[in-house]
Design an enzyme around this catalytic site. Structure first.
Site, short mmCIF file in Angstrom:
data_model
loop_
_atom_site.label_atom_id
_atom_site.label_comp_id
_atom_site.label_asym_id
_atom_site.label_seq_id
_atom_site.Cartn_x
_atom_site.Cartn_y
_atom_site.Cartn_z
N LYS A 1 0.86 -1.18 0.00
CA LYS A 1 0.00 0.00 0.00
C LYS A 1 0.90 1.23 0.00
O LYS A 1 1.92 1.26 0.70
CB LYS A 1 -0.89 -0.03 1.25
N SER B 1 -10.07 -0.64 6.96
CA SER B 1 -9.50 -0.55 5.61
C SER B 1 -8.77 -1.78 5.08
O SER B 1 -8.33 -1.76 3.92
CB SER B 1 -8.57 0.65 5.52
N SER C 1 -9.69 1.73 2.73
CA SER C 1 -8.83 2.52 1.88
C SER C 1 -7.76 1.71 1.17
O SER C 1 -7.12 2.21 0.24
CB SER C 1 -8.14 3.61 2.73
N1 GLN Z 1 -13.40 4.15 6.35
C1 GLN Z 1 -12.68 4.61 7.51
C2 GLN Z 1 -12.26 6.04 7.33
O1 GLN Z 1 -12.57 6.60 6.34
C3 GLN Z 1 -11.53 3.71 7.80
C4 GLN Z 1 -10.32 3.96 6.97
C5 GLN Z 1 -9.16 3.11 7.37
O2 GLN Z 1 -9.32 2.07 8.02
N2 GLN Z 1 -7.98 3.54 6.99
O3 GLN Z 1 -11.64 6.63 8.16
#
Ligand code: GLN
Length: 484
Positions: A75, A174, A150
């Site tokens: 990532k 995410s 994400s």
């Molecule tokens: N969807 C969550 C957010 O927007 C989690 C994102 C994540 O786990 N990096 O913060």
């Protein structure tokens, strides 16, 4: 070749069926062929081929470790020395990291081959990968749909078999949510298990690195190499890392699984509800006893998370000021205008929204009303889990309330988007490990994820249950039609 698991590749490499260089070329070609998925931000071909040669040498000398020669993608928020590391943001569009994240260093030492850096929501803020400066990623199961976020690029890569495995991070879901949307096995270990050094920070008390793979077996191997104490991360734990691979075979008989009433309420797609019920039957068949449990405060996890995560983000992102690294506007009058214009031009809408919310809840007038209250709620949520784990060894339920949605479907309604995290964010708030494994398909042929939550530091039970489940189901073995 690409449909093989990580373990099958490792075996083939050891036997000399093909070389790591051949395997690396195969995956690089596939990545180029499927560039329409937009899953990668950077292809690191030169680095990959160099690492492949070294892996082949190690294999020839019989000095290979279990992961030597296995290609992977990272990532794009893991710092990689000499390689672009953008975090999905314009503000880091030209940032070449001078050092490796600990996770990257560990996997390099194990002999893995880095094929590239994956697309992601800007600063890991999002549930759909639509918040990337580099554009949305397509879900390999249906290109009109999101892969989840994400870590959406990492998930799309593994689902499309462009690499056997990928790293990801999980602050509120995410890893698990894109794993569910793309039919993968994704694990977020306990907070502190994996070093956060060199992992660009979003919300430091919630962020944790992890793995997206095709099977629990593959995930266990990579997780083992990523875990362990790091003196450069003050929240990293010195506890010994168990032998995740050895535990996979343990029979499940006698284990107790809790089903939280709150996770089976209205709002869950009926196809998902049905698939989870079927999955629970499989676990029962394997000797797991099922009990009903309560997590009464978890319905407040979204408001709690969306106060605390932005608060931490607003502080972490203060370092992106156009002075030390990254993007700087060319269009400014004085220093303060330079800061302001750089950040205005460098950050996307969601990141700005979070910085504003975070600054607001931390401001002296509202600190007690929002930030302190959310911290108290976080403690209650963690206590819910502690109490629940007095009655069971693992907790099971859906990973997400819906399957993958269409690109654009929720992007103009932040609150709707935030609700995707309803079953995942409480796990981060409590610091616990969570796993998502494929558990079926919905009426549109889209993958469904089963979430398994564990006691603190008990990744072993999750991987054990995931592996045993995968010995008795074949949901994880499906490959999107045009990508076989
Ligand atoms: N969807 C969550 C957010 O927007 C989690 C994102 C994540 O786990 N990096 O913060």
């Amino acid at each position: 070749m690409h449909e093989r698991s990580l373990h099958e590749h490792a075996e083939a490499l050891r036997k000399g069926e093909y070389t790591c260089t051949e395997l690396t070329h195969h995956f690089l070609d596939r990545i180029r062929k499927h560039s329409d998925l937009n899953a990668l931000i950077t292809l690191t071909e030169e680095l990959a081929l160099e690492q492949a040669i070294r892996a082949d040498e190690r294999l020839a000398r019989n000095e290979a470790e279990p992961l030597t020669g296995i290609p992977l993608v990272h990532k794009d928020l893991f710092c990689t020395r000499g390689v672009l590391t953008t975090c999905g943001s314009r503000i880091l569009e030209n940032f070449v990291s001078p050092y490796d994240a600990t996770v990257v260093r560990q996997l390099n030492q194990a002999g893995m081959v880095t094929l590239g850096k994956t697309n992601m929501d800007e600063f890991a803020m999002g549930s759909s990968n639509e918040n990337s400066y580099f554009g949305p990623v397509a879900n390999p199961w249906d290109r009109k749909r999101v892969p989840g976020g994400s870590s959406g690029g990492s998930a799309a890569v593994v689902a499309a078999r462009l690499a056997p495995v990928a790293t990801g991070t999980d602050t509120g879901g995410s890893i698990r949510q894109p794993a569910a949307f793309c039919g993968l096995t994704g694990i977020k270990p306990s907070y502190g298990r994996i070093s956060r050094f060199g992992m660009i920070a979003f919300a430091s008390s919630l962020d944790q690195g992890g793995v997206l793979a095709n099977t629990a077996h593959d995930a266990a191997a990579v997780l083992a190499s990523m875990s362990g104490f790091d003196e450069r991360d003050s929240t990293s734990l010195s506890n010994t890392v168990p032998d995740y691979l050895a535990i996979l075979q343990k029979p499940l008989r006698g284990m107790k699984a809790g089903l939280p009433k709150e996770f089976f309420s209205a709002g869950v797609d009926p196809d998902i509800q049905k698939a989870i019920e079927e999955a629970v039957k499989v676990l029962e068949h394997l000797g797991v006893r099922v009990v009903e449990i309560n997590l009464p405060n978890c319905n407040a996890s979204i408001p709690c998370y969306y106060v605390l995560a932005p608060a931490e983000a607003s502080s972490n992102l203060a370092r992106f000021d156009g002075v030390r690294y990254g993007y700087r506007t060319t269009n400014y009058t004085d220093l303060s205008d330079m800061y302001e214009t750089t950040r205005t031009e460098g950050f996307g809408a969601e990141v700005k929204r979070r910085i504003m919310i975070g600054t607001y809840v931390l401001s002296s007038g509202y600190f007690d009303a929002y930030y302190v209250k959310a911290q108290k709620l976080r403690r209650l949520i963690a206590q819910d889990y502690l109490q629940a784990f007095e009655q069971c060894d693992i907790i099971v339920g859906p990973t997400t309330p819906t399957t993958a949605f269409h690109i654009g479907e929720k992007s103009d309604d932040p609150v709707k988007m935030y609700l995707n995290d309803i079953f995942t964010s409480s796990v981060n708030l409590a610091g616990l490990p969570g796993l998502s494994v494929p558990a079926g398909f919905d009426r549109n042929g889209l993958p469904i994820g089963l979430q398994i939550i564990g006691k603190y530091l008990d990744e072993s039970s999750l991987l054990n249950v995931g592996h045993q489940f995968q010995q008795h189901t074949d949901w994880h073995a499906h490959i999107p039609r045009d990508l076989t």
